[in-house]
Scaffold this motif. Sequence first.
Motif, PDB file in Angstrom:
ATOM      1  N   SER A  74       0.954  -1.735  -0.188  1.00 51.70           N
ATOM      2  CA  SER A  74      -0.091  -0.002  -0.288  1.00 51.70           C
ATOM      3  C   SER A  74       0.757   0.976   0.141  1.00 51.70           C
ATOM      4  O   SER A  74       0.243   2.197  -1.246  1.00 51.70           O
ATOM      5  CB  SER A  74      -0.519   0.045   1.268  1.00 51.70           C
ATOM      6  OG  SER A  74      -1.893  -0.747   0.782  1.00 51.70           O
ATOM      7  N   LEU A  75       1.595   1.176   1.749  1.00 50.70           N
ATOM      8  CA  LEU A  75       2.810   2.579   0.671  1.00 50.70           C
ATOM      9  C   LEU A  75       2.991   2.469  -0.146  1.00 50.70           C
ATOM     10  O   LEU A  75       3.889   3.974  -0.672  1.00 50.70           O
ATOM     11  CB  LEU A  75       3.703   2.111   1.849  1.00 50.70           C
ATOM     12  CG  LEU A  75       4.654   3.330   2.628  1.00 50.70           C
ATOM     13  CD1 LEU A  75       3.724   4.840   2.609  1.00 50.70           C
ATOM     14  CD2 LEU A  75       5.793   3.186   3.906  1.00 50.70           C
ATOM     15  N   ALA A  76       4.509   1.593  -1.073  1.00 54.38           N
ATOM     16  CA  ALA A  76       4.848   1.905  -2.002  1.00 54.38           C
ATOM     17  C   ALA A  76       3.950   2.221  -3.626  1.00 54.38           C
ATOM     18  O   ALA A  76       3.933   3.368  -4.043  1.00 54.38           O
ATOM     19  CB  ALA A  76       5.529   0.066  -2.941  1.00 54.38           C
ATOM     20  N   GLY A  77       2.745   2.271  -3.209  1.00 61.56           N
ATOM     21  CA  GLY A  77       1.432   2.128  -4.111  1.00 61.56           C
ATOM     22  C   GLY A  77       1.673   3.656  -4.066  1.00 61.56           C
ATOM     23  O   GLY A  77       1.320   4.458  -4.982  1.00 61.56           O
ATOM     24  N   ALA A  78       1.072   3.856  -3.055  1.00 65.02           N
ATOM     25  CA  ALA A  78       0.790   5.461  -2.250  1.00 65.02           C
ATOM     26  C   ALA A  78       2.128   6.190  -2.621  1.00 65.02           C
ATOM     27  O   ALA A  78       1.784   7.180  -4.248  1.00 65.02           O
ATOM     28  CB  ALA A  78       0.152   5.571  -1.260  1.00 65.02           C
ATOM     29  N   VAL A  79       3.266   6.139  -2.933  1.00 61.41           N
ATOM     30  CA  VAL A  79       4.188   6.689  -3.080  1.00 61.41           C
ATOM     31  C   VAL A  79       4.278   7.167  -4.397  1.00 61.41           C
ATOM     32  O   VAL A  79       4.789   8.141  -5.126  1.00 61.41           O
ATOM     33  CB  VAL A  79       5.672   6.465  -2.485  1.00 61.41           C
ATOM     34  CG1 VAL A  79       6.698   7.225  -2.607  1.00 61.41           C
ATOM     35  CG2 VAL A  79       5.863   6.499  -0.967  1.00 61.41           C
ATOM     36  N   LEU A  80       4.490   5.583  -4.932  1.00 59.20           N
ATOM     37  CA  LEU A  80       4.181   6.028  -6.808  1.00 59.20           C
ATOM     38  C   LEU A  80       3.573   6.832  -6.889  1.00 59.20           C
ATOM     39  O   LEU A  80       4.047   7.839  -8.588  1.00 59.20           O
ATOM     40  CB  LEU A  80       4.111   4.344  -7.660  1.00 59.20           C
ATOM     41  CG  LEU A  80       4.475   4.289  -9.397  1.00 59.20           C
ATOM     42  CD1 LEU A  80       5.108   3.014  -8.783  1.00 59.20           C
ATOM     43  CD2 LEU A  80       2.611   4.097  -9.083  1.00 59.20           C
ATOM     44  N   SER A  81       1.994   6.930  -6.972  1.00 61.83           N
ATOM     45  CA  SER A  81       1.899   7.349  -7.407  1.00 61.83           C
ATOM     46  C   SER A  81       1.276   9.082  -7.252  1.00 61.83           C
ATOM     47  O   SER A  81       0.980   9.873  -8.136  1.00 61.83           O
ATOM     48  CB  SER A  81       0.042   7.213  -6.298  1.00 61.83           C
ATOM     49  OG  SER A  81      -0.270   7.233  -4.937  1.00 61.83           O
ATOM     50  N   LEU A  82       2.406   8.959  -6.546  1.00 65.43           N
ATOM     51  CA  LEU A  82       2.665  10.940  -5.728  1.00 65.43           C
ATOM     52  C   LEU A  82       4.042  11.301  -5.881  1.00 65.43           C
ATOM     53  O   LEU A  82       3.919  12.925  -6.642  1.00 65.43           O
ATOM     54  CB  LEU A  82       2.314  10.780  -3.877  1.00 65.43           C
ATOM     55  CG  LEU A  82       1.389  10.990  -3.471  1.00 65.43           C
ATOM     56  CD1 LEU A  82       2.028  10.871  -1.554  1.00 65.43           C
ATOM     57  CD2 LEU A  82       0.400  11.178  -3.684  1.00 65.43           C
ATOM     58  N   THR A  83       4.688  10.373  -7.150  1.00 70.58           N
ATOM     59  CA  THR A  83       5.365  10.714  -7.722  1.00 70.58           C
ATOM     60  C   THR A  83       5.705  10.824  -8.929  1.00 70.58           C
ATOM     61  O   THR A  83       6.876  11.499  -9.581  1.00 70.58           O
ATOM     62  CB  THR A  83       7.168  10.422  -6.385  1.00 70.58           C
ATOM     63  OG1 THR A  83       6.459   9.132  -6.920  1.00 70.58           O
ATOM     64  CG2 THR A  83       7.173  10.323  -5.427  1.00 70.58           C
ATOM     65  N   ILE A  84       5.239   9.960  -9.352  1.00 67.20           N
ATOM     66  CA  ILE A  84       5.314   9.257 -11.045  1.00 67.20           C
ATOM     67  C   ILE A  84       5.503  10.257 -12.327  1.00 67.20           C
ATOM     68  O   ILE A  84       5.813  10.527 -12.778  1.00 67.20           O
ATOM     69  CB  ILE A  84       4.768   8.323 -11.736  1.00 67.20           C
ATOM     70  CG1 ILE A  84       5.924   7.009 -12.403  1.00 67.20           C
ATOM     71  CG2 ILE A  84       3.902   7.866 -11.407  1.00 67.20           C
ATOM     72  CD1 ILE A  84       5.569   5.762 -12.513  1.00 67.20           C
ATOM     73  N   GLY A  85       4.692  10.966 -11.702  1.00 65.51           N
ATOM     74  CA  GLY A  85       4.039  11.685 -12.873  1.00 65.51           C
ATOM     75  C   GLY A  85       4.991  12.727 -12.825  1.00 65.51           C
ATOM     76  O   GLY A  85       5.128  13.288 -13.864  1.00 65.51           O
ATOM     77  N   ASP A  86       6.150  13.231 -11.489  1.00 62.59           N
ATOM     78  CA  ASP A  86       7.014  14.177 -12.070  1.00 62.59           C
ATOM     79  C   ASP A  86       8.679  13.796 -12.291  1.00 62.59           C
ATOM     80  O   ASP A  86       9.052  14.392 -12.971  1.00 62.59           O
ATOM     81  CB  ASP A  86       6.302  15.260 -10.189  1.00 62.59           C
ATOM     82  CG  ASP A  86       5.729  15.960  -9.807  1.00 62.59           C
ATOM     83  OD1 ASP A  86       4.784  16.439 -10.900  1.00 62.59           O
ATOM     84  OD2 ASP A  86       4.831  15.778  -8.738  1.00 62.59           O
ATOM     85  N   ASN A  87       8.604  12.695 -11.821  1.00 68.17           N
ATOM     86  CA  ASN A  87       9.811  11.943 -12.011  1.00 68.17           C
ATOM     87  C   ASN A  87       9.925  10.753 -11.860  1.00 68.17           C
ATOM     88  O   ASN A  87       9.016   9.874 -11.356  1.00 68.17           O
ATOM     89  CB  ASN A  87      10.754  12.625 -10.670  1.00 68.17           C
ATOM     90  CG  ASN A  87      12.578  11.664 -10.996  1.00 68.17           C
ATOM     91  OD1 ASN A  87      12.351  11.099 -11.465  1.00 68.17           O
ATOM     92  ND2 ASN A  87      13.057  12.492 -10.148  1.00 68.17           N
ATOM     93  N   LEU A  88       9.711  10.470 -13.195  1.00 69.12           N
ATOM     94  CA  LEU A  88       9.254   8.964 -13.746  1.00 69.12           C
ATOM     95  C   LEU A  88      10.443   7.915 -13.066  1.00 69.12           C
ATOM     96  O   LEU A  88       9.802   6.275 -12.447  1.00 69.12           O
ATOM     97  CB  LEU A  88       9.738   8.328 -15.194  1.00 69.12           C
ATOM     98  CG  LEU A  88       9.639   6.984 -15.995  1.00 69.12           C
ATOM     99  CD1 LEU A  88       8.139   6.189 -15.257  1.00 69.12           C
ATOM    100  CD2 LEU A  88       9.578   6.980 -17.144  1.00 69.12           C
TER     101      LEU A  88
END
Length: 265
Positions: A74-88
């Motif tokens: 859950s935590l990994a997915g949450a962080v990915l969703s918050l960061t991948i749009g700005d920094n792949l």
Amino acid sequence: MPPRSTSARLLADHWPVLVFVALLALNIALKQRFSLFDLRTLCANALPLALIALGQYFVVMTRGIDLSLGPIASLAGAVLSLTIGDNLALGLAAPVVIGAVAGLTNGVLVARYRFPAIIVTLATMTVWQGVALVVLPNPGGFVPPEIQRLATRGLWFPPTPLILLALTMIGAGWVMSSRFGLHLRAIGGDEAAATMSGVRATRTTILAYTLAGVMAGLGGAYLALATASGSPTIGDDYILSSVATVVVGGVALSGGRGLTSGVVF
């Protein structure tokens, strides 16, 4: 007791694969179709559970259990969703780092300080659930549509989920065929005997929990990519289902026995 024949041993080791093939054949016969969409959907739905359950598999091989893998996802997915749009690069690397740190924490507490695995991971489960809620209080975040399409469909045949599922199974099989995998089986069979044989039980167990955390992080990352958003609770469904998948896959909870292919299938 007379020794079992080769065919009997193969059947005992690979019955989960045979059951899967039989159920899939029955499903196709009843539906009278199995399209590319069906294949893609089957693999996309199976991949997160396969990743998290294989992480559980590495822990179970040492006679342990990890209840924190779902919240780590859950935590990994949450962080990915918050960061991948700005920094792949950051978005893809963060789940691996989060999983490694969380798994390493569990491994040190269990292997070095000798706390019971179920108590340690029950405690860290609550910690990661809380951290996930702090990072992303409500489902949301953003995954670029083109990345979601690549993760769930791909650009060619075979579809990306099938490729990732096959690579996951091959990679896990390779790990278990290595010296590390041999040591895992030895620890699960008899840790004292393994230690006297030269196996570094503490280090191997820590690595097993760390690898489990990484697998959970990857599972959570794929969940976020597939749903195009993060959720602080999406991994909770995998806390016990990962254990059930390992058991149904023919792995002994007493440790030391079981195949990665059975877990995946």
